[in-house]
Design an enzyme around this catalytic site. Structure first.
Site, mmCIF file in Angstrom:
data_model
loop_
_atom_site.group_PDB
_atom_site.id
_atom_site.type_symbol
_atom_site.label_atom_id
_atom_site.label_comp_id
_atom_site.label_asym_id
_atom_site.label_seq_id
_atom_site.Cartn_x
_atom_site.Cartn_y
_atom_site.Cartn_z
ATOM 1 N N ALA A 8 0.841 -1.196 0.000
ATOM 2 C CA ALA A 8 0.000 0.000 0.000
ATOM 3 C C ALA A 8 0.873 1.243 0.000
ATOM 4 O O ALA A 8 1.905 1.286 0.664
ATOM 5 C CB ALA A 8 -0.918 0.018 1.222
ATOM 6 N N CYS A 9 0.452 2.245 -0.769
ATOM 7 C CA CYS A 9 1.084 3.561 -0.761
ATOM 8 C C CYS A 9 -0.052 4.581 -0.715
ATOM 9 O O CYS A 9 -1.217 4.199 -0.826
ATOM 10 C CB CYS A 9 2.004 3.756 -1.973
ATOM 11 S SG CYS A 9 1.184 3.739 -3.566
ATOM 12 N N PRO A 10 0.237 5.862 -0.550
ATOM 13 C CA PRO A 10 -0.853 6.834 -0.379
ATOM 14 C C PRO A 10 -1.951 6.759 -1.439
ATOM 15 O O PRO A 10 -3.121 6.736 -1.102
ATOM 16 C CB PRO A 10 -0.132 8.178 -0.401
ATOM 17 C CG PRO A 10 1.220 7.871 0.146
ATOM 18 C CD PRO A 10 1.557 6.496 -0.390
ATOM 19 N N ALA A 11 -1.594 6.697 -2.695
ATOM 20 C CA ALA A 11 -2.625 6.641 -3.740
ATOM 21 C C ALA A 11 -2.957 5.210 -4.127
ATOM 22 O O ALA A 11 -4.082 4.895 -4.491
ATOM 23 C CB ALA A 11 -2.176 7.416 -4.973
ATOM 24 N N THR A 16 2.130 0.588 -5.214
ATOM 25 C CA THR A 16 1.383 -0.551 -4.672
ATOM 26 C C THR A 16 1.404 -1.742 -5.620
ATOM 27 O O THR A 16 1.835 -2.826 -5.229
ATOM 28 C CB THR A 16 -0.057 -0.130 -4.316
ATOM 29 O OG1 THR A 16 0.015 0.888 -3.310
ATOM 30 C CG2 THR A 16 -0.878 -1.298 -3.820
#
Length: 105
Positions: A8-11, A16
């Site tokens: 998972a990453c911010p966007a 991801t």
């Protein structure tokens, strides 16, 4: 080795899926069973089931973000790794995680 994880990453649109694919490909090369769920703005992709979580030797979290549904991994060794490291050196990450889990047991 049987591994499940979450990237998972911010966007959730670039790093991801890149991390998930890199880890799964490295798992194939090691002849390990690896499933990586992706969490991002679009919701979960390739979700890990409770049965898969229960069968895992360890859980790899490729993120510094909050991960949803962590309760399904209860009782399993959980290792957090920077998502960029998982993209750059996925095979080394998997081997180090497995060695750390074996050392604990």
């Amino acid at each position: 080795m049987n591994v499940v994880g979450v990237s998972a990453c911010p966007a959730g649109l670039a790093h991801t899926p890149m991390a998930a694919k890199a880890l799964e490909k490295a798992g194939e090369e090691l002849d390990w069973n690896i499933r990586i769920e992706q969490q991002g703005m679009m919701g979960p992709v390739n979700p890990i089931t409770q049965a898969e979580a229960d069968a895992a030797d360890f859980v790899l979290i490729a993120s510094d973000q909050k991960i949803t549904s962590m309760e399904r991994f209860e009782g399993k060794p959980i290792i957090r790794v920077d998502i960029n490291t998982c993209i750059k050196a996925p095979k080394a990450v998997l081997k180090k995680c497995a060695a750390a889990v074996k050392k604990e047991n």
